[in-house]
Write a protein that holds these residues in place. Structure first.
Motif, short mmCIF file in Angstrom:
data_model
loop_
_atom_site.label_atom_id
_atom_site.label_comp_id
_atom_site.label_asym_id
_atom_site.label_seq_id
_atom_site.Cartn_x
_atom_site.Cartn_y
_atom_site.Cartn_z
N ARG A 12 0.87 -1.18 0.00
CA ARG A 12 0.00 0.00 0.00
C ARG A 12 0.90 1.23 0.00
N VAL A 13 0.74 2.08 -1.02
CA VAL A 13 1.66 3.20 -1.24
C VAL A 13 0.94 4.53 -1.08
N LEU A 14 1.61 5.47 -0.44
CA LEU A 14 1.16 6.86 -0.36
C LEU A 14 2.16 7.74 -1.07
N ALA A 67 4.51 3.94 -9.30
CA ALA A 67 4.27 2.91 -8.29
C ALA A 67 3.17 1.95 -8.72
N ALA A 68 2.10 2.50 -9.29
CA ALA A 68 1.01 1.65 -9.76
C ALA A 68 1.48 0.74 -10.89
N ARG A 69 2.28 1.27 -11.79
CA ARG A 69 2.82 0.47 -12.90
C ARG A 69 3.75 -0.62 -12.38
N ALA A 70 4.41 -0.36 -11.26
CA ALA A 70 5.36 -1.32 -10.69
C ALA A 70 4.69 -2.39 -9.84
N GLY A 71 3.37 -2.34 -9.73
CA GLY A 71 2.66 -3.41 -9.05
C GLY A 71 2.23 -3.14 -7.63
N ALA A 72 2.16 -1.87 -7.22
CA ALA A 72 1.67 -1.56 -5.88
C ALA A 72 0.25 -2.08 -5.70
N ALA A 73 -0.07 -2.54 -4.51
CA ALA A 73 -1.41 -3.06 -4.24
C ALA A 73 -2.45 -1.95 -4.35
N THR A 74 -2.16 -0.81 -3.73
CA THR A 74 -2.99 0.39 -3.84
C THR A 74 -2.06 1.60 -3.86
N VAL A 75 -2.52 2.68 -4.48
CA VAL A 75 -1.74 3.92 -4.51
C VAL A 75 -2.68 5.08 -4.18
N GLY A 95 6.59 2.05 11.05
CA GLY A 95 6.92 0.88 10.26
C GLY A 95 6.93 1.06 8.77
N ALA A 96 6.57 2.25 8.27
CA ALA A 96 6.54 2.48 6.82
C ALA A 96 7.94 2.73 6.28
#
Length: 222
Positions: free
Chosen positions: A77-79, A92-100, A168-169
């Motif tokens: 999960r990416v912010l 990030a989305a193109r690289a396969g992040a679960a959510t952005v 933890g991020a």
């Protein structure tokens, strides 16, 4: 996202590949000064300047790193903080992040992010608002491109990023040598020579570094 904001972005920016990350296409302005004045940027009012209309060096460097190292975000999960055009979020989305989740204080930027994500065939949750006094919610990776450009902004951003990292991020920052980056807080991961607009930066190439935030104080072990 209002229809007016979307129409404004489409009218004043054209879709084109990003110089240092040509895998991604963004709506970008050809002539920065005219657009800056048109949007009543920082020299004329309290509205933010049109960061969304340009691929800034820090964002380009960070997007390049994420593209070349997809394991950084894949399945997480990416912010993307202060997303601007959405370049890093899209990478990030193109690289396969679960959510952005991509956050910006400028409504025009939110419209640009939505248009840019659609143009690149990815899903990004574009959010309008200032979250710096809060937390990163459930984000596992936080990305921030070119956010240390002013002292006031840098102080708020650092506090936010430190809270997230201590929770933890993983926190990664792209920065082209801005004056207010607290380098002693970071570990260098990569460096690039990034092409930029001479009208914006007074040079055609910026040495840009991707950093990882450390949770410990300078001079102590992580």
């Amino acid at each position: 996202m209002s229809a007016l904001s979307t129409a404004f972005v489409q009218l004043h920016a054209r879709l084109a590949p990003v110089a240092f990350v040509p895998e991604v296409r963004l709506h970008q302005a050809d002539e920065p000064i005219g657009l800056w004045e048109l949007t009543e940027g920082e020299f004329r009012s309290d509205r933010p300047p049109p960061f969304w209309a340009f691929a800034w060096a820090g964002g380009q460097g960070l997007a390049r790193y994420v593209t070349d190292h997809p394991e950084t975000v894949a399945g997480h999960r990416v912010l993307d903080l202060a997303t601007g055009s959405g370049l890093v979020a899209i990478a990030a989305a193109r690289a396969g992040a679960a959510t952005v989740r991509a956050v910006e204080i400028d409504e025009l930027a939110v419209a640009a992010v939505a248009l840019n994500a659609e143009a690149n065939g990815v899903h990004v949750d574009a959010e309008h608002g200032d979250i710096l006094d809060g937390d990163a919610r459930d984000a596992e990776v936080i990305l921030a491109g070119d956010v240390f450009y002013s002292e006031a902004m840098a102080n708020r951003v650092l506090r936010f990023l430190l809270r997230a990292a201590r929770g933890g991020a993983t926190v990664l920052v792209g920065d082209p040598g801005r004056a207010f980056l607290p380098r002693e807080r970071f570990t260098e991961l990569a460096a690039y020579q990034v092409p930029v607009s001479a009208a914006l930066e007074s040079v055609r190439v910026k040495h840009t570094t991707v950093w990882r935030l450390r949770t410990s104080r300078p001079g102590t072990a992580d």
